[in-house]
Design an enzyme around this catalytic site. Sequence first.
Site, mmCIF file in Angstrom:
data_model
loop_
_atom_site.group_PDB
_atom_site.id
_atom_site.type_symbol
_atom_site.label_atom_id
_atom_site.label_comp_id
_atom_site.label_asym_id
_atom_site.label_seq_id
_atom_site.Cartn_x
_atom_site.Cartn_y
_atom_site.Cartn_z
ATOM 1 C CD GLU A 1 -1.630 -2.464 1.346
ATOM 2 O OE1 GLU A 1 -0.522 -2.646 1.910
ATOM 3 O OE2 GLU A 1 -2.371 -3.398 0.990
ATOM 4 C CD GLN B 1 -7.387 -7.044 -3.384
ATOM 5 O OE1 GLN B 1 -6.253 -7.256 -2.997
ATOM 6 N NE2 GLN B 1 -8.032 -7.886 -4.157
ATOM 7 C CB ALA C 1 -10.950 0.543 3.903
ATOM 8 C CG ASP C 2 -10.199 -3.797 6.723
ATOM 9 O OD1 ASP C 2 -10.729 -4.042 7.798
ATOM 10 O OD2 ASP C 2 -10.846 -3.669 5.666
ATOM 11 C CG HIS D 1 -10.709 -8.884 4.161
ATOM 12 N ND1 HIS D 1 -10.210 -9.804 5.049
ATOM 13 C CD2 HIS D 1 -9.817 -8.824 3.139
ATOM 14 C CE1 HIS D 1 -9.071 -10.293 4.591
ATOM 15 N NE2 HIS D 1 -8.814 -9.714 3.430
#
Length: 217
Positions: free
Chosen positions: A10, A32, A34-35, A79
């Site tokens: 990220e 992919q 937000a977590d 997720h």
Amino acid sequence: HRVFNTAIQEAYIIGSTIGMSAVGLKPIVEVQFADYIYPGINQLASEISKSCYLSNGKFPVSTIIRVPVGAYGSGGPYHSGSVETTLLSIKGIKIAYPSNAADMKGLMKAAYLDPNPVIILEHKGLYWSKVAGTEEAKTIEPSRDYIVPFGKGNVVLQADEDLIENGESLSVITYGMGVYWAKAGAKNFVGQIEIIDLRTLFPLDEHLIFSTVKKDG
């Protein structure tokens, strides 16, 4: 040659947009889930959000970062996160949160035309209307040139004028999946609920919020 997979890293996904923007590209990248945005927060908060200010407007980082958020099905604790409050604490980025396909298209085009860095949050439960009661998220593209301006909310359900006058109405100010939760609840209070879809969280449509709250008290 224009669409490709990145490494699942990220800090690189977000940080690479600085270099791409610097050579005149308009990068659109996706984290992919937000977590997993947190490794990229340093690039976002320390570099992307500040570049325009540090250079007196000469080097804005012109990027669009798409971030799927929210829970549906069996996403579990890693997720299903929602990160809008974290992102809203970073000054210098714009944040959109569409509730339907047409607004997604309109906000994406507005983001593309905007020289500022933009994050678009997309609730995963609205993809293909995975969550029951969200069929209305499958909106048809209004026109080829449809653009939703940032900072412009939308009234998705109006309260009955007579009930407003009698003080029997209230406003629900929401966004994303919240629009559908509110619409489901409003079915139990016919004519009494006004629902505002913010569409963008920064900038915020303060005029619409204040006028609605003033009307409903």
